[in-house]
Design a protein around this motif. Structure first.
Motif, PDB file in Angstrom:
ATOM      1  N   TYR A  45       6.029   7.996  16.690  1.00 43.41           N
ATOM      2  CA  TYR A  45       5.290   8.933  15.854  1.00 43.41           C
ATOM      3  C   TYR A  45       5.384   8.600  14.370  1.00 43.41           C
ATOM      4  N   LEU A  46       6.506   8.055  13.916  1.00 46.04           N
ATOM      5  CA  LEU A  46       6.603   7.654  12.516  1.00 46.04           C
ATOM      6  C   LEU A  46       5.750   6.417  12.247  1.00 46.04           C
ATOM      7  N   ALA A  47       5.662   5.515  13.210  1.00 44.66           N
ATOM      8  CA  ALA A  47       4.783   4.347  13.057  1.00 44.66           C
ATOM      9  C   ALA A  47       3.322   4.806  13.023  1.00 44.66           C
ATOM     10  N   GLU A  48       2.981   5.741  13.880  1.00 41.14           N
ATOM     11  CA  GLU A  48       1.622   6.293  13.891  1.00 41.14           C
ATOM     12  C   GLU A  48       1.297   6.949  12.545  1.00 41.14           C
ATOM     13  N   HIS A  49       2.259   7.673  12.000  1.00 44.28           N
ATOM     14  CA  HIS A  49       2.071   8.322  10.707  1.00 44.28           C
ATOM     15  C   HIS A  49       1.884   7.285   9.604  1.00 44.28           C
ATOM     16  N   ALA A  50       2.693   6.239   9.613  1.00 40.42           N
ATOM     17  CA  ALA A  50       2.583   5.184   8.607  1.00 40.42           C
ATOM     18  C   ALA A  50       1.228   4.485   8.700  1.00 40.42           C
ATOM     19  N   LEU A  51       0.769   4.238   9.902  1.00 45.93           N
ATOM     20  CA  LEU A  51      -0.539   3.606  10.093  1.00 45.93           C
ATOM     21  C   LEU A  51      -1.651   4.501   9.561  1.00 45.93           C
ATOM     22  N   GLU A  52      -1.551   5.777   9.798  1.00 42.50           N
ATOM     23  CA  GLU A  52      -2.546   6.720   9.287  1.00 42.50           C
ATOM     24  C   GLU A  52      -2.537   6.738   7.763  1.00 42.50           C
ATOM     25  N   GLN A  53      -1.354   6.641   7.156  1.00 43.28           N
ATOM     26  CA  GLN A  53      -1.259   6.575   5.700  1.00 43.28           C
ATOM     27  C   GLN A  53      -1.980   5.332   5.171  1.00 43.28           C
ATOM     28  N   LEU A  54      -1.832   4.215   5.864  1.00 43.12           N
ATOM     29  CA  LEU A  54      -2.539   2.987   5.477  1.00 43.12           C
ATOM     30  C   LEU A  54      -4.043   3.167   5.612  1.00 43.12           C
ATOM     31  N   ARG A  55      -4.482   3.729   6.715  1.00 39.45           N
ATOM     32  CA  ARG A  55      -5.919   3.929   6.952  1.00 39.45           C
ATOM     33  C   ARG A  55      -6.548   4.821   5.893  1.00 39.45           C
ATOM     34  N   GLN A  56      -5.806   5.800   5.426  1.00 40.98           N
ATOM     35  CA  GLN A  56      -6.322   6.742   4.439  1.00 40.98           C
ATOM     36  C   GLN A  56      -6.155   6.236   3.007  1.00 40.98           C
ATOM     37  N   GLY A  57      -5.581   5.052   2.853  1.00 36.68           N
ATOM     38  CA  GLY A  57      -5.402   4.479   1.529  1.00 36.68           C
ATOM     39  C   GLY A  57      -4.267   5.103   0.736  1.00 36.68           C
ATOM     40  N   ARG A  58      -3.390   5.827   1.386  1.00 32.31           N
ATOM     41  CA  ARG A  58      -2.250   6.456   0.705  1.00 32.31           C
ATOM     42  C   ARG A  58      -1.050   5.528   0.596  1.00 32.31           C
ATOM     43  N   ASP A  59      -1.135   4.386   1.251  1.00 31.74           N
ATOM     44  CA  ASP A  59      -0.073   3.390   1.226  1.00 31.74           C
ATOM     45  C   ASP A  59      -0.739   2.033   1.341  1.00 31.74           C
ATOM     46  N   ARG A  60      -0.002   0.976   1.106  1.00 37.33           N
ATOM     47  CA  ARG A  60      -0.572  -0.359   1.232  1.00 37.33           C
ATOM     48  C   ARG A  60       0.470  -1.301   1.819  1.00 37.33           C
ATOM     49  N   VAL A  61      -0.004  -2.418   2.319  1.00 36.75           N
ATOM     50  CA  VAL A  61       0.863  -3.450   2.877  1.00 36.75           C
ATOM     51  C   VAL A  61       1.192  -4.433   1.764  1.00 36.75           C
ATOM     52  N   MET A  62       2.447  -4.770   1.670  1.00 34.54           N
ATOM     53  CA  MET A  62       2.911  -5.727   0.678  1.00 34.54           C
ATOM     54  C   MET A  62       2.840  -7.128   1.291  1.00 34.54           C
ATOM     55  N   THR A  63       2.341  -8.092   0.523  1.00 37.13           N
ATOM     56  CA  THR A  63       2.323  -9.469   1.014  1.00 37.13           C
ATOM     57  C   THR A  63       3.753 -10.020   0.996  1.00 37.13           C
ATOM     58  N   SER A  64       3.960 -11.105   1.713  1.00 35.22           N
ATOM     59  CA  SER A  64       5.297 -11.710   1.723  1.00 35.22           C
ATOM     60  C   SER A  64       5.655 -12.221   0.333  1.00 35.22           C
ATOM     61  N   GLU A  65       4.663 -12.720  -0.402  1.00 35.80           N
ATOM     62  CA  GLU A  65       4.921 -13.195  -1.763  1.00 35.80           C
ATOM     63  C   GLU A  65       5.397 -12.040  -2.649  1.00 35.80           C
ATOM     64  N   GLU A  66       4.728 -10.897  -2.555  1.00 37.44           N
ATOM     65  CA  GLU A  66       5.139  -9.725  -3.332  1.00 37.44           C
ATOM     66  C   GLU A  66       6.543  -9.287  -2.956  1.00 37.44           C
ATOM     67  N   PHE A  67       6.810  -9.286  -1.656  1.00 39.67           N
ATOM     68  CA  PHE A  67       8.130  -8.878  -1.170  1.00 39.67           C
ATOM     69  C   PHE A  67       9.230  -9.731  -1.786  1.00 39.67           C
ATOM     70  N   TRP A  68       9.077 -11.066  -1.680  1.00 35.88           N
ATOM     71  CA  TRP A  68      10.113 -11.974  -2.176  1.00 35.88           C
ATOM     72  C   TRP A  68      10.220 -11.916  -3.701  1.00 35.88           C
ATOM     73  N   ARG A  69       9.077 -11.771  -4.382  1.00 33.34           N
ATOM     74  CA  ARG A  69       9.106 -11.670  -5.836  1.00 33.34           C
ATOM     75  C   ARG A  69       9.853 -10.404  -6.267  1.00 33.34           C
ATOM     76  N   ASP A  70       9.569  -9.285  -5.619  1.00 29.34           N
ATOM     77  CA  ASP A  70      10.250  -8.029  -5.928  1.00 29.34           C
ATOM     78  C   ASP A  70      11.730  -8.087  -5.598  1.00 29.34           C
ATOM     79  N   LEU A  71      12.068  -8.778  -4.530  1.00 22.12           N
ATOM     80  CA  LEU A  71      13.450  -8.901  -4.118  1.00 22.12           C
ATOM     81  C   LEU A  71      14.259  -9.722  -5.132  1.00 22.12           C
ATOM     82  N   GLU A  72      13.632 -10.755  -5.643  1.00 23.10           N
ATOM     83  CA  GLU A  72      14.310 -11.620  -6.612  1.00 23.10           C
ATOM     84  C   GLU A  72      14.406 -10.972  -7.993  1.00 23.10           C
ATOM     85  N   GLY A  73      13.423 -10.160  -8.332  1.00 23.32           N
ATOM     86  CA  GLY A  73      13.361  -9.599  -9.680  1.00 23.32           C
ATOM     87  C   GLY A  73      14.068  -8.331  -9.789  1.00 23.32           C
TER      88      GLY A  73
END
Length: 73
Positions: A45-73
């Motif tokens: 149900y939490l995965a379903e909720h997260a997917l719905e948030q993505l569909r509604q534009g309330r959240d976004r998927v981070m690219t792997s490049e963004e992830f690693w850049r944020d992790l390093e910075g």
């Protein structure tokens, strides 16, 4: 914490039969079901909720490049 719920008659009959056949209470089996399967329900149900948030534009998927850049910075 007391909880009250209504079960489908067929489910209640199965639960009652199991209870009588094993000498354990219906509450015992309901507690076991919740304890052993709550993690699965939360995941689903939490995965379903997260997917719905993505569909509604309330959240976004981070690219792997963004992830690693944020992790390093």
């Amino acid at each position: 914490m007391p909880i009250s719920l209504r079960l489908d008659p067929d489910i209640e009959a199965r639960l009652a039969h199991l209870s009588r056949a094993t000498g354990r209470s219906k509450t015992f089996y309901l507690r076991k079901l919740i304890e052993e399967h709550l993690d699965e329900l939360e995941d689903a149900y939490l995965a379903e909720h997260a997917l719905e948030q993505l569909r509604q534009g309330r959240d976004r998927v981070m690219t792997s490049e963004e992830f690693w850049r944020d992790l390093e910075g």
